[in-house]
Design an enzyme around this catalytic site. Structure first.
Site, PDB file in Angstrom:
ATOM      1  N   ASN A 111      -7.315   1.181   9.875  1.00 20.68           N
ATOM      2  CA  ASN A 111      -6.394   1.491  10.781  1.00 20.68           C
ATOM      3  C   ASN A 111      -6.489   1.370  12.277  1.00 20.68           C
ATOM      4  O   ASN A 111      -7.437   2.080  12.906  1.00 20.68           O
ATOM      5  CB  ASN A 111      -5.862   2.994  10.104  1.00 20.68           C
ATOM      6  CG  ASN A 111      -5.414   2.942   8.693  1.00 20.68           C
ATOM      7  OD1 ASN A 111      -5.555   2.002   7.997  1.00 20.68           O
ATOM      8  ND2 ASN A 111      -5.195   4.084   8.226  1.00 20.68           N
TER       9      ASN A 111
ATOM     10  N   HIS B  24      -3.453  10.797   0.897  1.00 23.36           N
ATOM     11  CA  HIS B  24      -2.857  10.401   2.389  1.00 23.36           C
ATOM     12  C   HIS B  24      -2.004  11.814   2.636  1.00 23.36           C
ATOM     13  O   HIS B  24      -0.989  12.019   2.941  1.00 23.36           O
ATOM     14  CB  HIS B  24      -1.834   9.378   2.155  1.00 23.36           C
ATOM     15  CG  HIS B  24      -1.582   8.722   3.408  1.00 23.36           C
ATOM     16  ND1 HIS B  24      -1.565   7.368   3.912  1.00 23.36           N
ATOM     17  CD2 HIS B  24      -1.108   9.408   4.683  1.00 23.36           C
ATOM     18  CE1 HIS B  24      -1.175   7.270   5.080  1.00 23.36           C
ATOM     19  NE2 HIS B  24      -1.008   8.364   5.577  1.00 23.36           N
TER      20      HIS B  24
ATOM     21  N   ARG C 113       0.975  -1.048  -0.014  1.00 28.24           N
ATOM     22  CA  ARG C 113       0.006   0.092  -0.109  1.00 28.24           C
ATOM     23  C   ARG C 113       0.903   1.111  -0.043  1.00 28.24           C
ATOM     24  O   ARG C 113       1.812   1.391   0.994  1.00 28.24           O
ATOM     25  CB  ARG C 113      -0.921  -0.030   1.228  1.00 28.24           C
ATOM     26  CG  ARG C 113      -1.792   1.178   1.271  1.00 28.24           C
ATOM     27  CD  ARG C 113      -2.578   1.233   2.607  1.00 28.24           C
ATOM     28  NE  ARG C 113      -3.465   2.518   2.528  1.00 28.24           N
ATOM     29  CZ  ARG C 113      -3.747   3.133   3.619  1.00 28.24           C
ATOM     30  NH1 ARG C 113      -3.088   2.873   4.942  1.00 28.24           N
ATOM     31  NH2 ARG C 113      -3.959   4.386   3.586  1.00 28.24           N
TER      32      ARG C 113
ATOM     33  N   TYR D 248      -4.293   1.195  16.085  1.00 21.56           N
ATOM     34  CA  TYR D 248      -2.972   1.340  16.931  1.00 21.56           C
ATOM     35  C   TYR D 248      -3.206   1.217  18.253  1.00 21.56           C
ATOM     36  O   TYR D 248      -2.286   0.527  18.992  1.00 21.56           O
ATOM     37  CB  TYR D 248      -2.383   2.826  16.486  1.00 21.56           C
ATOM     38  CG  TYR D 248      -1.675   2.929  15.182  1.00 21.56           C
ATOM     39  CD1 TYR D 248      -2.431   3.303  14.099  1.00 21.56           C
ATOM     40  CD2 TYR D 248      -0.482   2.317  14.682  1.00 21.56           C
ATOM     41  CE1 TYR D 248      -2.174   3.485  12.845  1.00 21.56           C
ATOM     42  CE2 TYR D 248       0.111   2.427  13.559  1.00 21.56           C
ATOM     43  CZ  TYR D 248      -0.748   2.987  12.581  1.00 21.56           C
ATOM     44  OH  TYR D 248      -0.451   3.008  11.299  1.00 21.56           O
TER      45      TYR D 248
ATOM     46  N   GLU E  77      -7.577   8.218   6.623  1.00 19.43           N
ATOM     47  CA  GLU E  77      -8.243   8.590   8.015  1.00 19.43           C
ATOM     48  C   GLU E  77      -8.601   9.986   7.920  1.00 19.43           C
ATOM     49  O   GLU E  77      -7.958  11.127   8.372  1.00 19.43           O
ATOM     50  CB  GLU E  77      -6.831   8.754   8.733  1.00 19.43           C
ATOM     51  CG  GLU E  77      -6.243   7.184   8.824  1.00 19.43           C
ATOM     52  CD  GLU E  77      -4.932   7.066  10.019  1.00 19.43           C
ATOM     53  OE1 GLU E  77      -4.338   8.261  10.467  1.00 19.43           O
ATOM     54  OE2 GLU E  77      -4.402   6.185  10.209  1.00 19.43           O
TER      55      GLU E  77
END
Ligand SMILES: OC[C@H]1NNC[C@@H](O)[C@@H]1O
Length: 447
Positions: free
Chosen positions: A294, A121, A77, A296, A166
């Protein structure tokens, strides 16, 4: 020890983003992005770092592809830099920019690695920011035009597409909290931008369908888990509002065609409900083929009036932390994935980012990043738990292939499974690289 085993058909990959790895910021006709401007404004980025050189992947992509080939991954990606294609955001196309991505994609395909392309992005052309950026609905149409150009250029070569990475970071982190580019602190601006980002996502999907582009398309929201500190309803509600900022606010419009009422209430209370035009929600909510998740970290939260927008305060109950001071909370990964499946149905999921910041350095030619290996083991175990609970996981892409420009933290925060010396640009495969390579090869690991 327990063996954690994954389906043979699962994709294994790694992820990066243009501004974080490419460098060549002023080369071959690339236009400026908001991150070129923001990073060169003193005080915005730790140590005054910027993306002028980064990992120099613009020149070293062949070496990076060989690193991926040795790793054994089958999907990579990356993101396309909008200002490398349209230096002014719209209008004239920079052929050298297109050529770079053809070279990268051809190199990946020749080495048996499938490209997964993120269209946005975070590196908005500065020229568009000068006209209001994402606050201006014209930027939405500029994004759709940029996306259409890329679809036409790479149709048949790239078959996995992500529109926006995001959107919470692009809207709230960048325009309300203000630590990312362009660095505003205005809630109404942020909610309007969140709406325009979802609209841009929807318009790009519509172009993708109209052009009958081969492949599949989705977007990649960031998620967090918030565990209530107690069983008190006020704590549960506060955590749901806090998670609603990342999850329901960006999922309900796409999967249900409306904003979540409980979140609209919060924003309305602050005079910040987004401006929505007739037809917007239909554009936003057209069907997508997969969702990129995503994940974390997670936290424990409890009710505290006026602690933040959501009357929520986070409580440190002693979770181990990464070098980014983020809790290591693999249970939250499982819970987020189950929540999304329960609320939005059985949609195919790619884990488009998961990884940890550990700032280990090279010692005698080796990087002993056991913390990252432990993090990956714990989170892949949680992922397998979610899969065994019915979540349709199509692939897992580690963030990140390389240490890179970690936004406001610059090069100080390292997420790579490959170490980069930012003085020499030498790549050194970390212990986690070799662990991941074995896991990808086997399709299982020993917990
Ligand atoms: O903070 C680590 C990563 N998080 N998601 C977006 C990426 O660009 C970041 O490097």
């Amino acid at each position: 020890m327990a063996i954690i085993e994954f389906p043979k058909e699962m994709k294994w990959g790694a992820a990066t983003a243009a501004y974080q790895i490419e460098g060549a910021a002023l080369e071959d006709g690339r236009g400026l992005s908001i991150w070129d401007t923001f990073s060169k404004t003193p005080g915005n980025v730790l140590n005054g770092d910027n993306g002028d050189v980064a990992c120099d992947s613009y020149h070293r992509y062949k070496e990076d592809v060989q690193i991926m080939k040795e790793l054994g991954i089958n999907v990579y990606r990356f993101s396309i830099s909008w200002p490398r294609i349209f230096p002014a955001g719209t209008g004239e196309i920079n052929q050298k920019g297109l050529q770079y991505y053809h070279n990268l994609v051809d190199e990946l395909l020749e080495n048996g690695i499938e490209p997964m392309c993120t269209l946005y992005h975070w590196d908005l052309p500065q020229a568009l920011q000068d006209q209001g950026g994402w606050e201006n609905r014209k930027t939405v149409d500029a994004f759709a035009d940029y996306a259409e150009q890329i679809f036409k250029e790479f149709d048949g070569k790239i078959k996995k597409w992500i529109t926006i990475n995001e959107p919470w970071c692009v809207s709230f982190l960048s325009n309300f909290i203000g630590i990312h580019a362009p660095g505003f602190q205005n809630l109404k601006l942020a909610t309007d931008i969140s709406h325009h980002l979802l609209l841009a996502h929807g318009k790009a999907v519509a172009r993708f369908r109209d052009l009958k582009v081969e492949g599949s398309i989705g977007y990649a929201p960031n998620t967090e888990w918030l565990e209530p500190f107690s069983s008190k309803q006020e704590d549960i509600d506060a955590c749901n509002r806090g998670m609603g900022w990342f999850i329901e606010w960006f999922f309900d419009p796409v999967f249900k065609g409306q904003y979540p009422h409980f979140m609209l209430e919060v924003f309305d209370k602050h005079g910040a409900a987004p401006a929505i035009q007739a037809g917007d929600m239909e554009i936003i909510s057209q069907k997508i083929d997969f969702v990129g998740i995503n994940y974390y970290t997670g936290s424990v939260g409890r009710y505290k009036k006026d602690a933040d927008l959501f009357d929520l305060e986070k409580v440190d109950i002693g979770y181990e932390k990464t070098d980014f001071d983020w809790n290591i909370y693999p249970e939250g990964f499982y819970k987020v994935l189950l929540k999304i499946k329960d609320q939005y149905g059985d949609i195919p999921v790619y884990i488009t980012e998961n990884g940890a910041c550990y700032n280990d350095e090279v010692e005698n030619g080796r990087v002993k990043d056991q913390g990252r290996i432990d993090y990956l083991k714990q989170h892949l175990t949680s992922l397998k738990r979610a899969m065994d609970s019915g979540v349709q996981i199509k692939g897992y892409l580690a963030w990140s292939l390389l240490d890179n420009f970690e936004w406001a933290e610059g090069y100080h925060k390292r997420f790579g499974i490959v170490h980069v010396d930012f003085n020499t640009l030498k790549r050194t495969k970390k212990d986690s690289y070799y662990w991941y390579k074995q896991t990808v090869k086997n399709g299982w690991f020993d917990m």
